[in-house]
Design a protein around this motif. Structure first.
Motif, short mmCIF file in Angstrom:
data_model
loop_
_atom_site.label_atom_id
_atom_site.label_comp_id
_atom_site.label_asym_id
_atom_site.label_seq_id
_atom_site.Cartn_x
_atom_site.Cartn_y
_atom_site.Cartn_z
N MET A 191 -30.98 -35.36 -15.81
CA MET A 191 -29.72 -34.74 -15.37
C MET A 191 -28.83 -34.40 -16.57
O MET A 191 -28.18 -33.34 -16.60
CB MET A 191 -28.98 -35.66 -14.41
N ILE A 192 -28.78 -35.29 -17.56
CA ILE A 192 -27.95 -35.03 -18.74
C ILE A 192 -28.53 -33.87 -19.55
O ILE A 192 -27.80 -32.96 -19.96
CB ILE A 192 -27.80 -36.31 -19.59
N ALA A 193 -29.86 -33.88 -19.77
CA ALA A 193 -30.48 -32.78 -20.52
C ALA A 193 -30.31 -31.46 -19.78
O ALA A 193 -30.01 -30.43 -20.38
CB ALA A 193 -31.96 -33.08 -20.76
N GLY A 194 -30.48 -31.49 -18.46
CA GLY A 194 -30.30 -30.28 -17.66
C GLY A 194 -28.86 -29.80 -17.68
O GLY A 194 -28.60 -28.60 -17.76
N GLY A 195 -27.93 -30.73 -17.61
CA GLY A 195 -26.51 -30.38 -17.69
C GLY A 195 -26.16 -29.78 -19.04
O GLY A 195 -25.41 -28.79 -19.12
N TRP A 196 -26.72 -30.36 -20.10
CA TRP A 196 -26.47 -29.85 -21.44
C TRP A 196 -27.06 -28.43 -21.56
O TRP A 196 -26.41 -27.53 -22.06
CB TRP A 196 -27.09 -30.78 -22.48
N LYS A 197 -28.29 -28.25 -21.09
CA LYS A 197 -28.94 -26.93 -21.15
C LYS A 197 -28.15 -25.89 -20.37
O LYS A 197 -28.02 -24.75 -20.81
CB LYS A 197 -30.36 -27.03 -20.60
N SER A 198 -27.63 -26.28 -19.22
CA SER A 198 -26.90 -25.31 -18.38
C SER A 198 -25.61 -24.83 -19.06
O SER A 198 -25.07 -23.81 -18.67
CB SER A 198 -26.57 -25.91 -17.03
N LYS A 199 -25.16 -25.55 -20.07
CA LYS A 199 -23.94 -25.15 -20.78
C LYS A 199 -24.23 -24.26 -21.99
O LYS A 199 -23.32 -23.83 -22.67
CB LYS A 199 -23.17 -26.40 -21.23
N LEU A 200 -25.51 -24.00 -22.27
CA LEU A 200 -25.87 -23.13 -23.38
C LEU A 200 -25.62 -21.68 -23.00
O LEU A 200 -25.83 -21.27 -21.86
CB LEU A 200 -27.35 -23.30 -23.74
N ALA A 201 -25.20 -20.90 -23.97
CA ALA A 201 -25.02 -19.46 -23.76
C ALA A 201 -26.36 -18.77 -23.99
O ALA A 201 -27.24 -19.29 -24.67
CB ALA A 201 -23.97 -18.92 -24.73
#
Length: 150
Positions: free
Chosen positions: A94-104
């Motif tokens: 969830m944390i890695a996915g959340g971090w990825k979702s914030k990438l431009a």
């Protein structure tokens, strides 16, 4: 810290806070400075491939992992319960996915692997990537760490 690392840390702090608030209904804050209270016995690893090549590791002591599993699953757990490993893997996911979702874009064009969980700790861990940074977080006095490497 470089501007790129500052942005990555800001995204990571935001992703951790969001996961804890929405999935565990708890607040979780980054810890500043050196913290030696994480034994790192349970480690979950997610790999990024594509526009971003790297990995995210989440590590926690047995006690913190058990408390996290209870908070995530809503049921008591024993330290060697396989559900604890699953919970730590899911938290890392969830944390890695959340971090990825914030990438431009175009960096957001990457995939993440399923989590791999080990109880061998971080001893001998060497990042395969050139840029690495780590953060420690605390929720209700329980400390865990996250490493991002690219």
């Amino acid at each position: 810290m470089s501007n790129t690392q500052d942005e990555a840390v800001t995204r990571l702090d935001s992703a951790v806070a969001e996961v804890f608030e929405t999935m565990l209904e708890r607040s979780c804050d980054p810890l500043e400075g050196e913290v030696d209270t994480v034994e790192g016995r349970i480690v979950a690893r997610i790999q990024f491939t594509g526009a971003v090549d790297g990995e995210c590791l989440l590590y926690a002591s047995q006690a913190t992992a058990s408390v996290t599993a209870e908070a995530l699953l809503g049921t008591p757990s024993e330290p060697h319960d396989p559900m604890v490993d699953d919970a730590i893997g899911e938290l890392c996911n969830m944390i890695a996915g959340g971090w990825k979702s914030k990438l431009a874009s175009p960096d957001s064009n990457c995939t993440i692997s399923t989590p791999a969980v080990t109880r061998n700790g971080l001893e001998g861990y060497q990042a395969r990537f050139g840029t690495k940074f780590s953060r420690k977080y605390s929720f209700q006095g329980n400390v865990f760490g996250v490493v991002l490497a690219f």
